[in-house]
Design a protein around this motif. Sequence first.
Motif, PDB file in Angstrom:
ATOM      1  N   VAL A 195       0.732  -1.050   0.000  1.00  0.00           N
ATOM      2  CA  VAL A 195      -0.107  -0.025   0.117  1.00  0.00           C
ATOM      3  C   VAL A 195       0.792   1.205   0.069  1.00  0.00           C
ATOM      4  O   VAL A 195       1.965   1.412   0.726  1.00  0.00           O
ATOM      5  CB  VAL A 195      -0.991   0.008   1.188  1.00  0.00           C
ATOM      6  CG1 VAL A 195      -0.146   0.082   2.547  1.00  0.00           C
ATOM      7  CG2 VAL A 195      -1.896   1.109   1.266  1.00  0.00           C
ATOM      8  N   THR A 196       0.477   2.312  -0.805  1.00  0.00           N
ATOM      9  CA  THR A 196       1.446   3.399  -0.910  1.00  0.00           C
ATOM     10  C   THR A 196       0.435   4.406  -0.686  1.00  0.00           C
ATOM     11  O   THR A 196      -0.808   4.840  -1.326  1.00  0.00           O
ATOM     12  CB  THR A 196       1.871   3.549  -2.406  1.00  0.00           C
ATOM     13  OG1 THR A 196       2.830   2.548  -2.664  1.00  0.00           O
ATOM     14  CG2 THR A 196       2.719   4.955  -2.459  1.00  0.00           C
ATOM     15  N   ARG A 197       0.544   5.375   0.302  1.00  0.00           N
ATOM     16  CA  ARG A 197      -0.176   6.467   0.518  1.00  0.00           C
ATOM     17  C   ARG A 197       0.479   7.819   0.241  1.00  0.00           C
ATOM     18  O   ARG A 197       1.758   8.167   0.713  1.00  0.00           O
ATOM     19  CB  ARG A 197      -0.622   6.547   2.078  1.00  0.00           C
ATOM     20  CG  ARG A 197      -1.399   5.436   2.386  1.00  0.00           C
ATOM     21  CD  ARG A 197      -1.909   5.466   3.836  1.00  0.00           C
ATOM     22  NE  ARG A 197      -2.705   4.191   4.106  1.00  0.00           N
ATOM     23  CZ  ARG A 197      -2.443   3.114   4.487  1.00  0.00           C
ATOM     24  NH1 ARG A 197      -1.028   2.847   4.776  1.00  0.00           N
ATOM     25  NH2 ARG A 197      -3.304   2.159   4.733  1.00  0.00           N
ATOM     26  N   VAL A 198      -0.341   8.690  -0.271  1.00  0.00           N
ATOM     27  CA  VAL A 198       0.420   9.821  -0.953  1.00  0.00           C
ATOM     28  C   VAL A 198      -0.806  11.194  -0.789  1.00  0.00           C
ATOM     29  O   VAL A 198      -1.839  10.840  -0.718  1.00  0.00           O
ATOM     30  CB  VAL A 198       0.867   9.938  -2.207  1.00  0.00           C
ATOM     31  CG1 VAL A 198       1.659   8.535  -2.549  1.00  0.00           C
ATOM     32  CG2 VAL A 198      -0.335   9.788  -3.273  1.00  0.00           C
ATOM     33  N   LEU A 199      -0.151  12.335  -0.689  1.00  0.00           N
ATOM     34  CA  LEU A 199      -0.852  13.511  -0.855  1.00  0.00           C
ATOM     35  C   LEU A 199      -0.663  14.449  -1.847  1.00  0.00           C
ATOM     36  O   LEU A 199      -1.507  14.984  -2.722  1.00  0.00           O
ATOM     37  CB  LEU A 199      -0.786  14.471   0.416  1.00  0.00           C
ATOM     38  CG  LEU A 199      -1.250  13.833   1.730  1.00  0.00           C
ATOM     39  CD1 LEU A 199      -1.001  14.785   2.996  1.00  0.00           C
ATOM     40  CD2 LEU A 199      -3.048  13.748   1.626  1.00  0.00           C
ATOM     41  N   GLY A 200       0.655  14.350  -2.444  1.00  0.00           N
ATOM     42  CA  GLY A 200       0.626  14.923  -3.661  1.00  0.00           C
ATOM     43  C   GLY A 200       2.249  14.675  -4.322  1.00  0.00           C
ATOM     44  O   GLY A 200       3.216  14.975  -3.269  1.00  0.00           O
ATOM     45  N   THR A 201       2.245  13.838  -5.104  1.00  0.00           N
ATOM     46  CA  THR A 201       3.558  13.406  -5.624  1.00  0.00           C
ATOM     47  C   THR A 201       3.656  12.554  -7.057  1.00  0.00           C
ATOM     48  O   THR A 201       2.690  12.597  -7.363  1.00  0.00           O
ATOM     49  CB  THR A 201       4.397  12.235  -4.495  1.00  0.00           C
ATOM     50  OG1 THR A 201       5.588  12.040  -4.756  1.00  0.00           O
ATOM     51  CG2 THR A 201       3.524  11.196  -4.509  1.00  0.00           C
ATOM     52  N   SER A 202       4.894  12.190  -7.524  1.00  0.00           N
ATOM     53  CA  SER A 202       4.895  11.344  -8.768  1.00  0.00           C
ATOM     54  C   SER A 202       5.614  10.285  -8.384  1.00  0.00           C
ATOM     55  O   SER A 202       6.964  10.519  -7.838  1.00  0.00           O
ATOM     56  CB  SER A 202       5.237  12.175  -9.950  1.00  0.00           C
ATOM     57  OG  SER A 202       6.557  12.769  -9.840  1.00  0.00           O
ATOM     58  N   PHE A 203       5.430   8.882  -8.801  1.00  0.00           N
ATOM     59  CA  PHE A 203       6.011   7.880  -8.236  1.00  0.00           C
ATOM     60  C   PHE A 203       5.770   6.698  -9.466  1.00  0.00           C
ATOM     61  O   PHE A 203       4.531   6.794 -10.172  1.00  0.00           O
ATOM     62  CB  PHE A 203       5.835   7.270  -7.097  1.00  0.00           C
ATOM     63  CG  PHE A 203       4.267   7.276  -6.804  1.00  0.00           C
ATOM     64  CD1 PHE A 203       3.858   5.832  -6.724  1.00  0.00           C
ATOM     65  CD2 PHE A 203       3.233   8.220  -6.379  1.00  0.00           C
ATOM     66  CE1 PHE A 203       2.392   5.706  -6.581  1.00  0.00           C
ATOM     67  CE2 PHE A 203       2.124   7.882  -6.258  1.00  0.00           C
ATOM     68  CZ  PHE A 203       1.656   6.635  -6.234  1.00  0.00           C
ATOM     69  N   ASN A 204       6.389   5.688  -9.476  1.00  0.00           N
ATOM     70  CA  ASN A 204       6.102   4.474 -10.202  1.00  0.00           C
ATOM     71  C   ASN A 204       6.149   3.224  -9.646  1.00  0.00           C
ATOM     72  O   ASN A 204       7.111   3.089  -8.644  1.00  0.00           O
ATOM     73  CB  ASN A 204       7.268   4.221 -11.340  1.00  0.00           C
ATOM     74  CG  ASN A 204       6.918   3.302 -12.341  1.00  0.00           C
ATOM     75  OD1 ASN A 204       6.307   3.431 -13.148  1.00  0.00           O
ATOM     76  ND2 ASN A 204       7.346   2.137 -12.052  1.00  0.00           N
ATOM     77  N   ILE A 205       5.062   2.279  -9.765  1.00  0.00           N
ATOM     78  CA  ILE A 205       5.061   1.343  -8.934  1.00  0.00           C
ATOM     79  C   ILE A 205       4.966  -0.139  -9.974  1.00  0.00           C
ATOM     80  O   ILE A 205       4.329   0.237 -10.896  1.00  0.00           O
ATOM     81  CB  ILE A 205       3.643   1.163  -8.049  1.00  0.00           C
ATOM     82  CG1 ILE A 205       3.558   2.303  -6.994  1.00  0.00           C
ATOM     83  CG2 ILE A 205       3.323  -0.519  -7.529  1.00  0.00           C
ATOM     84  CD1 ILE A 205       2.528   2.040  -6.133  1.00  0.00           C
ATOM     85  N   ASP A 206       5.752  -0.869  -9.625  1.00  0.00           N
ATOM     86  CA  ASP A 206       6.116  -1.982 -10.446  1.00  0.00           C
ATOM     87  C   ASP A 206       5.467  -3.281  -9.667  1.00  0.00           C
ATOM     88  O   ASP A 206       6.347  -3.716  -8.733  1.00  0.00           O
ATOM     89  CB  ASP A 206       7.379  -2.212 -11.221  1.00  0.00           C
ATOM     90  CG  ASP A 206       7.677  -3.317 -11.932  1.00  0.00           C
ATOM     91  OD1 ASP A 206       6.471  -4.152 -12.049  1.00  0.00           O
ATOM     92  OD2 ASP A 206       8.546  -3.451 -12.225  1.00  0.00           O
TER      93      ASP A 206
END
Length: 186
Positions: free
Chosen positions: A38-49
């Motif tokens: 689980v990835t929790r964010v408010l404001g960002t950019s990211f890659n999940i593989d």
Amino acid sequence: ILYTGTAEKRTLILEGEGFFDIKTDSSSVFEVLAGNSVTRVLGTSFNIDARDKSSVNIRVASGRVAFGDSSQDFTPIDLEQGEQAVLNEQEKELLKLEDIGENVSVWQTNMLSFDKVNLNQIAKELNEFSSLKLTFDEANIGACLITMEVDLEQLELLEEVLVFSLDLEIEKVDALNWILKGAGCE
């Protein structure tokens, strides 16, 4: 991809791989469930593989995320721009990995950048991001250091750079399997 959302929480379930650029919304948490992570964010950019069902890898391009397992067996890891982590289900471990440098945004730019990087590492990243497999007829070729940018949509330019910069020959087994030949580096 499956998406559910309320005013307070937006949840996306991902199978495979995806790049996300999430705008800040302090009133609504955004989370991505991928594999057992689980990835929790408010404001960002990211890659999940999450293509490999036994592990999930995340790379943060900008902002900050909390990355952990959905069963909460591990304390989530805070990751910032340029950092990555992997949740390995088989080994039951959550690890923050080495700095990934400039190539965190490769999914957006289709460009890989290398600054005095050995060909072993370059071959690994090319295989990961483009399916191009480089092998060496002499082990010491992998020790050669080079600074370059690679446009993943123009791999023929990579061939020119390797041939002229490192005095190598390239035998193409097929379009995505190259054997580098030459004296190599100490």
